[in-house]
Write a protein that holds these residues in place. Structure first.
Motif, PDB file in Angstrom:
ATOM      1  N   ARG A   1      33.882  42.705  45.638  1.00 23.37           N
ATOM      2  CA  ARG A   1      33.377  44.316  45.540  1.00 23.37           C
ATOM      3  C   ARG A   1      34.860  44.951  44.773  1.00 23.37           C
ATOM      4  N   PRO A   2      34.395  46.231  44.075  1.00 25.13           N
ATOM      5  CA  PRO A   2      35.464  46.862  43.341  1.00 25.13           C
ATOM      6  C   PRO A   2      36.289  47.381  44.486  1.00 25.13           C
ATOM      7  N   HIS A   3      37.521  47.464  44.177  1.00 25.53           N
ATOM      8  CA  HIS A   3      38.570  48.268  45.138  1.00 25.53           C
ATOM      9  C   HIS A   3      38.829  47.520  46.513  1.00 25.53           C
ATOM     10  N   HIS A   4      38.642  46.077  46.295  1.00 26.18           N
ATOM     11  CA  HIS A   4      38.716  45.308  47.514  1.00 26.18           C
ATOM     12  C   HIS A   4      39.509  44.122  47.226  1.00 26.18           C
ATOM     13  N   VAL A   5      40.247  43.606  48.305  1.00 26.59           N
ATOM     14  CA  VAL A   5      41.205  42.253  47.982  1.00 26.59           C
ATOM     15  C   VAL A   5      40.227  41.230  47.952  1.00 26.59           C
ATOM     16  N   CYS A   6      40.432  40.259  46.999  1.00 29.01           N
ATOM     17  CA  CYS A   6      39.539  38.867  46.872  1.00 29.01           C
ATOM     18  C   CYS A   6      39.955  38.052  48.225  1.00 29.01           C
TER      19      CYS A   6
END
Length: 59
Positions: A39-44
């Protein structure tokens, strides 16, 4: 100014408020070799990358 005569029930309020949340969250591909969905603005969660920087220890 108009004022409602009676209070709306909780179910009616929640039904009305839920209408604008009709679409699924956006998903992007992580730049790591496995191309995990992130998701955007989240860490993989697989490799620990955020905006191209290593912020968590990955596999």
């Amino acid at each position: 100014m108009a004022v409602p005569k009676r209070r709306l029930s909780r179910s009616n309020t929640r039904k009305r408020r839920s209408q604008w949340k009709g679409r699924a969250p956006a998903i992007q591909a992580c730049p790591c070799p496995r191309k995990e969905a992130v998701r955007p603005h989240h860490v993989c969660t697989h490799c620990g990358l955020y905006k191209g920087r290593q912020v968590l220890e990955g596999d």
